[in-house]
Design a protein around this motif. Structure first.
Motif, mmCIF file in Angstrom:
data_model
loop_
_atom_site.group_PDB
_atom_site.id
_atom_site.type_symbol
_atom_site.label_atom_id
_atom_site.label_comp_id
_atom_site.label_asym_id
_atom_site.label_seq_id
_atom_site.Cartn_x
_atom_site.Cartn_y
_atom_site.Cartn_z
ATOM 1 N N THR A 16 18.377 4.757 -7.348
ATOM 2 C CA THR A 16 18.288 3.960 -6.121
ATOM 3 C C THR A 16 17.024 3.106 -6.161
ATOM 4 O OG1 THR A 16 19.411 5.717 -4.905
ATOM 5 C CG2 THR A 16 18.236 4.073 -3.607
ATOM 6 N N THR A 17 17.178 1.804 -6.010
ATOM 7 C CA THR A 17 16.045 0.876 -6.042
ATOM 8 C C THR A 17 15.369 0.839 -4.676
ATOM 9 O OG1 THR A 17 17.126 -0.509 -7.708
ATOM 10 C CG2 THR A 17 15.361 -1.524 -6.406
ATOM 11 N N PRO A 18 14.072 1.211 -4.580
ATOM 12 C CA PRO A 18 13.390 1.176 -3.279
ATOM 13 C C PRO A 18 12.727 -0.182 -3.022
ATOM 14 C CG PRO A 18 11.984 2.249 -4.903
ATOM 15 C CD PRO A 18 13.246 1.840 -5.632
ATOM 16 N N LEU A 19 12.848 -0.667 -1.801
ATOM 17 C CA LEU A 19 12.194 -1.898 -1.368
ATOM 18 C C LEU A 19 11.408 -1.570 -0.101
ATOM 19 C CD1 LEU A 19 15.215 -4.342 -1.846
ATOM 20 C CD2 LEU A 19 13.328 -3.961 -3.434
ATOM 21 N N ILE A 20 10.104 -1.831 -0.141
ATOM 22 C CA ILE A 20 9.194 -1.384 0.922
ATOM 23 C C ILE A 20 8.964 -2.508 1.935
ATOM 24 C CG2 ILE A 20 6.912 -0.468 1.441
ATOM 25 C CD1 ILE A 20 8.763 1.398 -0.178
ATOM 26 N N GLY A 21 9.196 -2.188 3.202
ATOM 27 C CA GLY A 21 9.013 -3.179 4.250
ATOM 28 C C GLY A 21 7.557 -3.574 4.430
ATOM 29 N N VAL A 22 7.303 -4.883 4.427
ATOM 30 C CA VAL A 22 5.957 -5.417 4.658
ATOM 31 C C VAL A 22 6.020 -6.370 5.849
ATOM 32 C CG1 VAL A 22 5.290 -5.167 2.242
ATOM 33 C CG2 VAL A 22 6.266 -7.329 3.011
ATOM 34 N N TYR A 23 4.888 -6.499 6.544
ATOM 35 C CA TYR A 23 4.905 -7.307 7.768
ATOM 36 C C TYR A 23 3.872 -8.431 7.755
ATOM 37 C CZ TYR A 23 0.958 -4.318 9.121
ATOM 38 O OH TYR A 23 -0.239 -3.645 9.150
ATOM 39 N N ASP A 24 2.932 -8.414 6.814
ATOM 40 C CA ASP A 24 1.982 -9.509 6.655
ATOM 41 C C ASP A 24 1.449 -9.461 5.231
ATOM 42 O OD1 ASP A 24 0.166 -7.417 6.602
ATOM 43 O OD2 ASP A 24 -1.001 -8.095 8.328
ATOM 44 N N MET A 25 0.552 -10.378 4.904
ATOM 45 C CA MET A 25 0.055 -10.461 3.536
ATOM 46 C C MET A 25 -0.796 -9.248 3.167
ATOM 47 S SD MET A 25 1.414 -13.134 2.232
ATOM 48 C CE MET A 25 0.466 -13.205 0.716
ATOM 49 N N TYR A 26 -1.483 -8.666 4.135
ATOM 50 C CA TYR A 26 -2.332 -7.512 3.825
ATOM 51 C C TYR A 26 -1.484 -6.289 3.510
ATOM 52 C CZ TYR A 26 -6.807 -5.041 3.797
ATOM 53 O OH TYR A 26 -7.918 -4.348 3.405
ATOM 54 N N SER A 27 -0.466 -6.044 4.340
ATOM 55 C CA SER A 27 0.405 -4.904 4.059
ATOM 56 C C SER A 27 1.123 -5.092 2.729
ATOM 57 C CB SER A 27 1.418 -4.708 5.191
ATOM 58 O OG SER A 27 2.306 -5.801 5.295
ATOM 59 N N ALA A 28 1.498 -6.319 2.421
ATOM 60 C CA ALA A 28 2.138 -6.591 1.133
ATOM 61 C C ALA A 28 1.173 -6.335 -0.021
ATOM 62 C CB ALA A 28 2.634 -8.031 1.086
ATOM 63 N N SER A 29 -0.096 -6.626 0.172
ATOM 64 C CA SER A 29 -1.097 -6.395 -0.864
ATOM 65 C C SER A 29 -1.241 -4.907 -1.162
ATOM 66 C CB SER A 29 -2.451 -6.969 -0.425
ATOM 67 O OG SER A 29 -2.360 -8.359 -0.163
ATOM 68 N N VAL A 30 -1.174 -4.080 -0.132
ATOM 69 C CA VAL A 30 -1.238 -2.636 -0.334
ATOM 70 C C VAL A 30 0.051 -2.137 -0.991
ATOM 71 C CG1 VAL A 30 -1.425 -0.400 0.805
ATOM 72 C CG2 VAL A 30 -2.833 -2.315 1.598
ATOM 73 N N ALA A 31 1.190 -2.581 -0.476
ATOM 74 C CA ALA A 31 2.478 -2.114 -0.996
ATOM 75 C C ALA A 31 2.666 -2.492 -2.459
ATOM 76 C CB ALA A 31 3.616 -2.697 -0.158
#
Length: 289
Positions: A16-31
């Motif tokens: 199963t391929t996981p895709l992590i929800g992000v809500y801004d550029m900072y959260s995307a940077s962590v994810a």
């Protein structure tokens, strides 16, 4: 290879391929440091960009600009984008799909809700007549080039869920999502109805669906798992805790202890990686770059 085909290949692999929800550029940077797939969540974007619930406030130019920024910072990550109902009109949906593909999106999710729309795990959802949704979906499928298209139904009546899932599986959509699935038994029933078509499962804290591991989802025949809000809800809790503690300490910032506190140096290092990623090697299998 295009971003769409890269995601398509990942989905076709075992597991199963996981895709992590992000809500801004900072959260995307962590994810990005943990996973190589992101989900641009409508719930998270409505909350972070507008400070509003996920009930149809998102304007497509805002979402398109966000995806463009994400692709600029994360050139090798999968980006699956929630476009809700395609912003109502089929013509708008097609325009958005063209723009997102040019901006570097890997795929989109198009739902069959009608206005006023709701979060997929909320009560009171209404769906379009199936024929009307299929017409919109067919137009989007004819518009995309390599973009992955996830056909989503928000039906809540049992017979309608299976009828719509089967109809969506008969289209050229790449993946099928029935949102708000309430049990493992229903995942199995939907898996049987959509036959060999890839199946997506949406996990959201406090939602209607069971909490399942990737291993459990693989055993159930689920090909993709989106985690809509882990970053948003974790940030909510952490910010609330930090500010409560700041108030209790009369405004004195906490002392750094054994690297547990995030400070200027740690934050700057994280964000600097968004420049370096353009020159980095491709992401490891199952991890971010």
């Amino acid at each position: 290879m295009s971003h769409g085909n890269t995601l398509r290949e990942a989905i076709a692999k075992p597991g199963t391929t996981p895709l992590i929800g992000v809500y801004d550029m900072y959260s995307a940077s962590v994810a990005a440091g943990h996973y190589d797939g992101m989900f641009v969540s409508g719930f998270g974007f409505a909350a972070s960009y507008y400070g509003l619930p996920d009930i149809g406030f998102i304007a497509w130019p805002d979402m398109m600009a966000f995806v463009q920024r994400l692709r600029g910072a994360f050139p090798r990550h999968h980006l699956l984008v929630d476009i809700d109902d395609g912003y109502v009109d089929p013509e708008v949906a097609c325009h958005v799909v063209e723009g997102l593909e040019r901006a570097g999106a890997s795929g989109v999710i198009l739902e069959d809700q009608k206005r006023p729309r709701r979060c997929g795990h909320a009560d009171g959802k209404l769906v379009l007549p199936l024929a009307e949704y299929l017409e919109k979906l067919d137009m989007v499928l004819a518009t995309r080039k390599d973009l992955v298209v996830v056909a989503r139904t928000d039906a809540t009546e049992e017979d309608d869920i299976l009828r719509r899932a089967e109809a969506l599986a008969a289209t050229d959509a790449d993946v099928i999502l029935v949102d708000g699935v309430r049990s493992v038994e229903w995942i199995q029933r939907i898996r049987k109805v959509v036959d060999g078509k890839p199946l997506l499962f949406n996990q959201i804290a406090g939602g209607k669906s069971p909490r399942l591991s990737l291993g459990e989802l693989t055993d159930l025949g689920v090909d993709v798992a989106i985690y809509s809000t882990p970053c948003l809800f974790a940030a909510h809790r952490a910010m609330d805790t930090a500010l409560a503690e700041l108030r209790l300490s009369d405004g004195r910032l906490p002392a750094a202890e054994d690297g547990q506190e995030i400070g200027v140096s740690e934050s700057t290092r994280l964000l600097a990686q968004n420049i370096a990623r353009h020159h980095a090697l491709p992401a490891r299998e199952g991890a971010g770059v």
